[in-house]
Design a protein around this motif. Structure first.
Motif, PDB file in Angstrom:
ATOM      1  N   HIS A  17       0.796  -1.233   0.000  1.00 42.12           N
ATOM      2  CA  HIS A  17       0.000   0.000   0.000  1.00 42.12           C
ATOM      3  C   HIS A  17       0.829   1.284   0.000  1.00 42.12           C
ATOM      4  CE1 HIS A  17      -2.912  -3.034   1.354  1.00 42.12           C
ATOM      5  NE2 HIS A  17      -3.800  -2.262   0.737  1.00 42.12           N
ATOM      6  N   GLN A  18       2.145   1.167  -0.039  1.00 43.27           N
ATOM      7  CA  GLN A  18       2.987   2.363   0.035  1.00 43.27           C
ATOM      8  C   GLN A  18       2.847   3.247  -1.190  1.00 43.27           C
ATOM      9  OE1 GLN A  18       7.256   1.744  -0.144  1.00 43.27           O
ATOM     10  NE2 GLN A  18       6.943  -0.207  -1.184  1.00 43.27           N
ATOM     11  N   PRO A  19       3.012   4.534  -1.080  1.00 45.55           N
ATOM     12  CA  PRO A  19       3.060   5.265   0.183  1.00 45.55           C
ATOM     13  C   PRO A  19       1.664   5.319   0.802  1.00 45.55           C
ATOM     14  CG  PRO A  19       3.137   6.812  -1.644  1.00 45.55           C
ATOM     15  CD  PRO A  19       3.121   5.414  -2.234  1.00 45.55           C
ATOM     16  N   THR A  20       1.612   5.215   2.110  1.00 44.59           N
ATOM     17  CA  THR A  20       0.331   5.146   2.797  1.00 44.59           C
ATOM     18  C   THR A  20       0.331   6.018   4.048  1.00 44.59           C
ATOM     19  OG1 THR A  20      -1.336   3.606   3.636  1.00 44.59           O
ATOM     20  CG2 THR A  20       0.951   3.080   4.144  1.00 44.59           C
ATOM     21  N   LYS A  21      -0.822   6.092   4.669  1.00 44.68           N
ATOM     22  CA  LYS A  21      -1.002   6.916   5.867  1.00 44.68           C
ATOM     23  C   LYS A  21      -1.360   6.036   7.051  1.00 44.68           C
ATOM     24  CE  LYS A  21      -2.836  10.793   3.245  1.00 44.68           C
ATOM     25  NZ  LYS A  21      -3.936  11.717   3.057  1.00 44.68           N
ATOM     26  N   ASN A  22      -1.191   6.575   8.254  1.00 44.07           N
ATOM     27  CA  ASN A  22      -1.585   5.859   9.464  1.00 44.07           C
ATOM     28  C   ASN A  22      -3.039   5.422   9.370  1.00 44.07           C
ATOM     29  OD1 ASN A  22       0.949   6.500  10.416  1.00 44.07           O
ATOM     30  ND2 ASN A  22       0.238   7.512  12.262  1.00 44.07           N
ATOM     31  N   GLY A  23      -3.905   6.307   8.888  1.00 44.51           N
ATOM     32  CA  GLY A  23      -5.339   6.027   8.833  1.00 44.51           C
ATOM     33  C   GLY A  23      -5.672   4.825   7.962  1.00 44.51           C
ATOM     34  N   GLU A  24      -4.976   4.696   6.842  1.00 44.36           N
ATOM     35  CA  GLU A  24      -5.223   3.558   5.959  1.00 44.36           C
ATOM     36  C   GLU A  24      -4.805   2.256   6.632  1.00 44.36           C
ATOM     37  OE1 GLU A  24      -4.109   1.922   1.471  1.00 44.36           O
ATOM     38  OE2 GLU A  24      -3.425   3.912   2.075  1.00 44.36           O
ATOM     39  N   LEU A  25      -3.639   2.278   7.284  1.00 50.66           N
ATOM     40  CA  LEU A  25      -3.184   1.080   7.986  1.00 50.66           C
ATOM     41  C   LEU A  25      -4.060   0.792   9.206  1.00 50.66           C
ATOM     42  CD1 LEU A  25       0.692   1.536   7.735  1.00 50.66           C
ATOM     43  CD2 LEU A  25      -0.783   0.070   6.346  1.00 50.66           C
ATOM     44  N   GLN A  26      -4.525   1.839   9.860  1.00 49.00           N
ATOM     45  CA  GLN A  26      -5.426   1.683  11.005  1.00 49.00           C
ATOM     46  C   GLN A  26      -6.669   0.894  10.594  1.00 49.00           C
ATOM     47  OE1 GLN A  26      -6.699   5.422  12.711  1.00 49.00           O
ATOM     48  NE2 GLN A  26      -8.549   4.515  13.548  1.00 49.00           N
ATOM     49  N   GLU A  27      -7.249   1.274   9.481  1.00 48.50           N
ATOM     50  CA  GLU A  27      -8.442   0.593   8.976  1.00 48.50           C
ATOM     51  C   GLU A  27      -8.102  -0.843   8.557  1.00 48.50           C
ATOM     52  OE1 GLU A  27     -11.294   1.131   5.161  1.00 48.50           O
ATOM     53  OE2 GLU A  27     -10.892   2.950   6.330  1.00 48.50           O
ATOM     54  N   LEU A  28      -7.006  -1.005   7.855  1.00 48.50           N
ATOM     55  CA  LEU A  28      -6.589  -2.313   7.369  1.00 48.50           C
ATOM     56  C   LEU A  28      -6.291  -3.280   8.517  1.00 48.50           C
ATOM     57  CD1 LEU A  28      -6.026  -3.516   4.530  1.00 48.50           C
ATOM     58  CD2 LEU A  28      -3.657  -2.806   4.817  1.00 48.50           C
ATOM     59  N   TRP A  29      -5.675  -2.756   9.563  1.00 48.47           N
ATOM     60  CA  TRP A  29      -5.250  -3.598  10.679  1.00 48.47           C
ATOM     61  C   TRP A  29      -6.271  -3.661  11.816  1.00 48.47           C
ATOM     62  CZ3 TRP A  29       0.365  -1.287  11.085  1.00 48.47           C
ATOM     63  CH2 TRP A  29       1.100  -1.688   9.947  1.00 48.47           C
ATOM     64  N   GLY A  30      -7.379  -2.920  11.696  1.00 47.08           N
ATOM     65  CA  GLY A  30      -8.403  -2.934  12.729  1.00 47.08           C
ATOM     66  C   GLY A  30      -7.950  -2.313  14.040  1.00 47.08           C
ATOM     67  N   MET A  31      -7.158  -1.266  13.954  1.00 46.40           N
ATOM     68  CA  MET A  31      -6.671  -0.591  15.157  1.00 46.40           C
ATOM     69  C   MET A  31      -7.584   0.574  15.495  1.00 46.40           C
ATOM     70  SD  MET A  31      -2.547  -0.686  14.795  1.00 46.40           S
ATOM     71  CE  MET A  31      -1.659  -2.202  15.070  1.00 46.40           C
ATOM     72  N   ASP A  32      -7.471   1.068  16.726  1.00 49.69           N
ATOM     73  CA  ASP A  32      -8.348   2.119  17.213  1.00 49.69           C
ATOM     74  C   ASP A  32      -7.904   3.528  16.842  1.00 49.69           C
ATOM     75  OD1 ASP A  32     -10.069   0.273  18.399  1.00 49.69           O
ATOM     76  OD2 ASP A  32      -8.882   0.236  20.254  1.00 49.69           O
ATOM     77  N   SER A  33      -6.603   3.723  16.543  1.00 55.17           N
ATOM     78  CA  SER A  33      -6.136   5.080  16.262  1.00 55.17           C
ATOM     79  C   SER A  33      -4.865   5.056  15.410  1.00 55.17           C
ATOM     80  CB  SER A  33      -5.839   5.816  17.575  1.00 55.17           C
ATOM     81  OG  SER A  33      -4.704   5.232  18.210  1.00 55.17           O
ATOM     82  N   GLY A  34      -4.581   6.203  14.832  1.00 56.06           N
ATOM     83  CA  GLY A  34      -3.340   6.370  14.091  1.00 56.06           C
ATOM     84  C   GLY A  34      -2.139   6.281  15.012  1.00 56.06           C
TER      85      GLY A  34
END
Length: 159
Positions: A17-34
């Motif tokens: 997914h590079q270049p990517t943002k915290n928000g995109e990885l947050q959604e992809l990884w099911g995390m609560d925050s950037g």
């Protein structure tokens, strides 16, 4: 650094997914925050990613090789300044003798550029942070490409 299965999967996400943002990885990884993404990157994948000039998350060449396997034909794209792009054109290749900052400066001047030595040093350090240039410690630090020129697609952004 040995990665867990989860870390390898997440590293593959960064590469894909590079270049990517915290928000995109947050959604992809099911995390609560950037912030949680940032903490994970710093604690588990610190050696395998960097942030470009726009603070986007990018994988290092080592990360791509780890994910794709040795001899991968994936071309890494990096965003660099015009001077950094010129440095990648004139610096010694991965199999050549490394060059000092002054040697790179002279090569740039022979190619029609006229940067200051501190600008060249900064460009080399930035390219090293991105994994595109390797630092070879001698009496003074010397540099050469860490990857073959054809394995990197250099995108130039104007300052």
């Amino acid at each position: 650094m040995t990665l867990s299965e989860e870390a390898r999967e997440r590293l593959a996400d960064v590469v894909a997914h590079q270049p990517t943002k915290n928000g995109e990885l947050q959604e992809l990884w099911g995390m609560d925050s950037g912030s949680e993404v940032h903490q994970y990157l710093e604690s588990e994948l610190k050696e395998y990613y960097y942030r470009d000039e726009d603070s986007l998350i990018c994988a290092t060449p080592e990360a791509t090789e780890l994910v794709d396997g040795e001899g991968s034909d994936r071309v890494q794209t990096v965003t660099v300044s015009p001077l950094q792009a010129r440095v990648t054109e004139v610096i010694a290749g991965p199999d050549a003798e490394s060059q000092s900052v002054v040697s790179v400066l002279h090569a740039l001047r022979e190619a029609g550029e006229d940067p200051e030595v501190d600008e060249v040093r900064s460009a080399l350090r930035s390219l090293a942070d991105k994994g595109i240039v390797e630092v070879v410690q001698k009496t003074v630090p010397t540099f050469r490409l860490a990857v073959a020129r054809e394995d990197v697609d250099v995108e130039v952004v104007e300052d």
